[in-house]
Write an enzyme that holds these catalytic residues in place. Structure first.
Site, short mmCIF file in Angstrom:
data_model
loop_
_atom_site.label_atom_id
_atom_site.label_comp_id
_atom_site.label_asym_id
_atom_site.label_seq_id
_atom_site.Cartn_x
_atom_site.Cartn_y
_atom_site.Cartn_z
N CYS A 136 44.49 36.88 35.84
CA CYS A 136 44.64 35.47 35.50
C CYS A 136 45.36 34.70 36.61
CB CYS A 136 45.36 35.37 34.16
SG CYS A 136 45.35 33.76 33.37
N HIS A 137 46.52 34.14 36.33
CA HIS A 137 47.27 33.34 37.30
C HIS A 137 48.15 34.18 38.23
CE1 HIS A 137 46.14 30.11 34.55
NE2 HIS A 137 46.46 29.26 35.51
N TYR A 167 42.02 33.50 37.60
CA TYR A 167 41.66 32.36 36.77
C TYR A 167 41.05 31.29 37.67
CZ TYR A 167 41.96 28.97 33.03
OH TYR A 167 41.66 28.04 32.06
N GLY A 186 49.09 34.13 32.85
CA GLY A 186 49.78 33.09 32.11
C GLY A 186 50.72 32.29 32.99
N ARG A 187 51.79 31.82 32.42
CA ARG A 187 52.77 31.01 33.15
C ARG A 187 53.78 31.84 33.93
NH1 ARG A 187 53.82 25.76 31.33
NH2 ARG A 187 54.76 25.62 33.38
N GLU A 224 54.29 31.66 37.87
CA GLU A 224 54.96 30.48 38.42
C GLU A 224 56.43 30.76 38.66
OE1 GLU A 224 54.34 26.78 36.28
OE2 GLU A 224 52.47 27.60 35.47
#
Length: 117
Positions: free
Chosen positions: A44-45, A65, A14-15, A18
Site C-alpha cells: 500500500c503506502h 497504492y 495505511g497512514r 507517513e
C-alpha cells in the site's frame, strides 16, 4: 534497533508510513535490508518510507497504492500496475486485498533465506 538481528522487514500500509519515515533511523534500518539482500515487504503506502533512501530503488520495479506512483517513480524505480510484484528480495503489493499473495511471497523469500544460512 539492530537490523542485523532480523531476517526480514515488512513495511505496513495505511497512514503508518507517513510517520515511520520521520524516524531518523529509517534510512539505516531499511537500507540494511536492501544491502544484505534480506526480504523486504512493502504494501500500500509503504513506498512513502522509501523516500528516505538513497539509491536502493533505482532500477527496481514495485507496486504500491496508486496514489504513491509518483513517489515510486521519483526514486528511479518503475511502478508496476499489477496488484502484486516480486523483484528479487522486494515483495510489494497494491493494497490490503492483496495480503494473501503478499504474505505468501514474502514468506517464500524468508524461507529461502533461512534455509541458506
Amino acid at each position: 534497533m539492530k537490523p542485523e538481528e532480523y531476517d526480514g522487514l515488512i513495511l505496513p500500509g495505511g497512514r503508518a508510513p507517513e510517520y515511520i519515515r520521520l524516524n531518523e533511523h529509517v534510512p539505516r534500518i531499511v537500507g540494511h535490508f536492501f544491502e544484505a539482500n534480506k526480504p523486504i515487504g512493502a504494501i500500500c503506502h509503504a513506498a512513502l518510507v522509501f523516500a528516505r533512501l538513497k539509491g536502493h530503488l533505482k532500477g527496481r520495479k514495485l507496486t504500491a497504492y496508486t496514489a504513491c506512483r509518483p513517489d515510486v517513480e521519483s526514486l528511479g524505480a518503475s511502478y508496476v500496475t499489477e496488484p502484486l510484484h516480486v523483484d528479487g528480495n522486494l515483495v510489494s503489493a497494491h493494497a490490503w486485498p492483496d495480503l494473501p499473495g503478499f504474505m505468501r511471497e514474502f514468506l517464500r523469500r524468508l524461507d529461502d533465506l533461512t534455509r541458506n544460512q
